[in-house]
Scaffold this motif. Sequence first.
Motif, PDB file in Angstrom:
ATOM      1  N   GLY A 191     -22.713 -29.175 -15.219  1.00 47.35           N
ATOM      2  CA  GLY A 191     -21.542 -28.333 -14.715  1.00 47.35           C
ATOM      3  C   GLY A 191     -22.231 -28.455 -13.208  1.00 47.35           C
ATOM      4  N   PRO A 192     -21.951 -27.908 -12.339  1.00 44.72           N
ATOM      5  CA  PRO A 192     -22.118 -28.096 -10.997  1.00 44.72           C
ATOM      6  C   PRO A 192     -23.244 -27.623 -10.407  1.00 44.72           C
ATOM      7  CG  PRO A 192     -20.453 -26.061 -11.211  1.00 44.72           C
ATOM      8  CD  PRO A 192     -20.554 -26.341 -12.443  1.00 44.72           C
ATOM      9  N   ASP A 193     -24.798 -28.238  -9.856  1.00 46.34           N
ATOM     10  CA  ASP A 193     -25.195 -27.829  -9.616  1.00 46.34           C
ATOM     11  C   ASP A 193     -25.719 -26.747  -8.821  1.00 46.34           C
ATOM     12  OD1 ASP A 193     -25.154 -28.508  -6.789  1.00 46.34           O
ATOM     13  OD2 ASP A 193     -25.559 -30.807  -7.514  1.00 46.34           O
ATOM     14  N   ALA A 194     -26.795 -26.628  -8.081  1.00 40.15           N
ATOM     15  CA  ALA A 194     -27.165 -25.369  -6.886  1.00 40.15           C
ATOM     16  C   ALA A 194     -26.482 -25.449  -5.493  1.00 40.15           C
ATOM     17  CB  ALA A 194     -28.538 -24.679  -6.519  1.00 40.15           C
ATOM     18  N   ASP A 195     -25.938 -26.072  -5.160  1.00 39.92           N
ATOM     19  CA  ASP A 195     -25.638 -26.471  -3.804  1.00 39.92           C
ATOM     20  C   ASP A 195     -23.710 -26.257  -3.539  1.00 39.92           C
ATOM     21  OD1 ASP A 195     -27.868 -27.155  -2.757  1.00 39.92           O
ATOM     22  OD2 ASP A 195     -27.605 -29.099  -1.879  1.00 39.92           O
ATOM     23  N   GLN A 196     -23.261 -27.705  -5.403  1.00 42.39           N
ATOM     24  CA  GLN A 196     -22.117 -27.683  -5.376  1.00 42.39           C
ATOM     25  C   GLN A 196     -21.759 -25.992  -5.789  1.00 42.39           C
ATOM     26  OE1 GLN A 196     -22.696 -30.455  -8.613  1.00 42.39           O
ATOM     27  NE2 GLN A 196     -21.271 -31.720  -7.485  1.00 42.39           N
ATOM     28  N   THR A 197     -22.736 -25.329  -6.702  1.00 45.65           N
ATOM     29  CA  THR A 197     -22.300 -24.183  -6.737  1.00 45.65           C
ATOM     30  C   THR A 197     -21.632 -23.397  -5.989  1.00 45.65           C
ATOM     31  OG1 THR A 197     -23.044 -23.638  -9.046  1.00 45.65           O
ATOM     32  CG2 THR A 197     -23.036 -21.491  -8.194  1.00 45.65           C
ATOM     33  N   GLN A 198     -23.209 -23.157  -4.778  1.00 44.46           N
ATOM     34  CA  GLN A 198     -22.495 -22.363  -3.702  1.00 44.46           C
ATOM     35  C   GLN A 198     -21.452 -22.767  -2.526  1.00 44.46           C
ATOM     36  OE1 GLN A 198     -24.672 -19.849  -2.525  1.00 44.46           O
ATOM     37  NE2 GLN A 198     -24.924 -19.662  -4.740  1.00 44.46           N
ATOM     38  N   ARG A 199     -21.031 -23.655  -2.342  1.00 43.56           N
ATOM     39  CA  ARG A 199     -20.122 -24.838  -1.700  1.00 43.56           C
ATOM     40  C   ARG A 199     -18.843 -23.703  -2.742  1.00 43.56           C
ATOM     41  NH1 ARG A 199     -18.155 -30.721  -0.729  1.00 43.56           N
ATOM     42  NH2 ARG A 199     -16.916 -29.911   1.048  1.00 43.56           N
ATOM     43  N   LEU A 200     -18.835 -24.043  -4.239  1.00 47.61           N
ATOM     44  CA  LEU A 200     -17.934 -22.918  -4.901  1.00 47.61           C
ATOM     45  C   LEU A 200     -17.551 -21.874  -4.118  1.00 47.61           C
ATOM     46  CD1 LEU A 200     -17.739 -24.207  -8.616  1.00 47.61           C
ATOM     47  CD2 LEU A 200     -16.203 -24.475  -7.179  1.00 47.61           C
ATOM     48  N   LEU A 243     -11.624 -20.724  -7.611  1.00 48.09           N
ATOM     49  CA  LEU A 243     -12.976 -21.522  -7.932  1.00 48.09           C
ATOM     50  C   LEU A 243     -12.037 -22.164  -9.087  1.00 48.09           C
ATOM     51  CD1 LEU A 243     -15.175 -18.466  -9.161  1.00 48.09           C
ATOM     52  CD2 LEU A 243     -15.652 -20.508  -7.808  1.00 48.09           C
ATOM     53  N   LEU A 244     -11.206 -22.075  -9.614  1.00 48.95           N
ATOM     54  CA  LEU A 244     -10.455 -23.391 -10.986  1.00 48.95           C
ATOM     55  C   LEU A 244     -10.642 -24.098 -10.244  1.00 48.95           C
ATOM     56  CD1 LEU A 244      -8.228 -21.499 -13.236  1.00 48.95           C
ATOM     57  CD2 LEU A 244     -10.665 -22.646 -13.745  1.00 48.95           C
ATOM     58  N   THR A 245      -9.351 -24.348  -8.789  1.00 45.97           N
ATOM     59  CA  THR A 245      -8.800 -25.717  -8.081  1.00 45.97           C
ATOM     60  C   THR A 245     -10.213 -25.677  -7.163  1.00 45.97           C
ATOM     61  OG1 THR A 245      -6.418 -24.332  -7.478  1.00 45.97           O
ATOM     62  CG2 THR A 245      -7.770 -26.065  -6.384  1.00 45.97           C
ATOM     63  N   GLY A 246     -11.065 -25.374  -6.807  1.00 45.16           N
ATOM     64  CA  GLY A 246     -12.320 -25.948  -6.079  1.00 45.16           C
ATOM     65  C   GLY A 246     -13.197 -26.748  -7.833  1.00 45.16           C
ATOM     66  N   ALA A 247     -13.212 -26.215  -8.383  1.00 47.94           N
ATOM     67  CA  ALA A 247     -13.797 -26.920  -9.330  1.00 47.94           C
ATOM     68  C   ALA A 247     -13.293 -28.116  -9.713  1.00 47.94           C
ATOM     69  CB  ALA A 247     -13.666 -26.153 -10.699  1.00 47.94           C
ATOM     70  N   ALA A 248     -12.557 -28.029  -9.887  1.00 45.86           N
ATOM     71  CA  ALA A 248     -11.808 -29.090 -10.112  1.00 45.86           C
ATOM     72  C   ALA A 248     -11.466 -30.370  -9.135  1.00 45.86           C
ATOM     73  CB  ALA A 248      -9.794 -29.129 -10.375  1.00 45.86           C
ATOM     74  N   ALA A 249     -11.269 -29.604  -7.877  1.00 38.81           N
ATOM     75  CA  ALA A 249     -11.758 -30.559  -6.926  1.00 38.81           C
ATOM     76  C   ALA A 249     -12.613 -31.417  -6.817  1.00 38.81           C
ATOM     77  CB  ALA A 249     -11.650 -29.425  -5.786  1.00 38.81           C
ATOM     78  N   MET A 250     -14.207 -31.107  -7.388  1.00 34.05           N
ATOM     79  CA  MET A 250     -15.568 -31.342  -7.749  1.00 34.05           C
ATOM     80  C   MET A 250     -15.572 -32.242  -8.778  1.00 34.05           C
ATOM     81  SD  MET A 250     -17.886 -28.438  -6.031  1.00 34.05           S
ATOM     82  CE  MET A 250     -18.388 -27.743  -5.180  1.00 34.05           C
TER      83      MET A 250
END
Length: 204
Positions: free
Chosen positions: A32-41, A135-142
């Motif tokens: 899943g997203p790491d800490a930095d990715q989560t903050q960016r999300l 959130l859904l779109t950002g997660a998909a983009a990642m």
Amino acid sequence: MIAPTRRPPSPEALTLLETRRSVGAAGLQAPGPDADQTQRLLAIAARVPDHGMLAPWRFILVEGAARAEIGARLSQAYRENNAHMPEEKREKFAAIMGRLFPAPLAVVVVSRPVEGSAIPAFEQELSAGAVCMNLLTGAAAMGFDGIWVTGWAATHKAALAILGVGEGERVAGILHIGTAKEAPADRPRPDVAALTTHWLAPES
């Protein structure tokens, strides 16, 4: 006068929007997203229309060992608040509550309209819904997968107390984010043409 510069089109972003597909929470796994990715999300999620700049929403993150702990508490709360149900049915749904957070990350989006504001509460709630979609779109983009759900855990007062949702707040959505165990098949989509009309001035 300087002519306005049009933003160049992004075929990759358009393809993402045209193909994004939800994946059931049980079908999500690490990574899943790491800490930095989560903050960016979360920063992406907060970049939504927000009339009055009220930020009428907030986030609760459920990850790591907290997933099993909150699941156990929700499971017990379901049993205690559904004593009237046949035992077999009650235990079936209590078990589902216990497994409610299988994905590496869950983001609970809490809608909290600002009372006394000139901005209607409905508009503020729509902004919280936009946060969920971002959130859904950002997660998909990642490169991740996800799903937006609600249900008993997002609406019952006992569950809300466990989640930490306060008075005057509501859960707009629980967003489960991770990596799909297998690629999801698409589903039938609405006939947009059948849902679209063009406004015409009424005849006098």
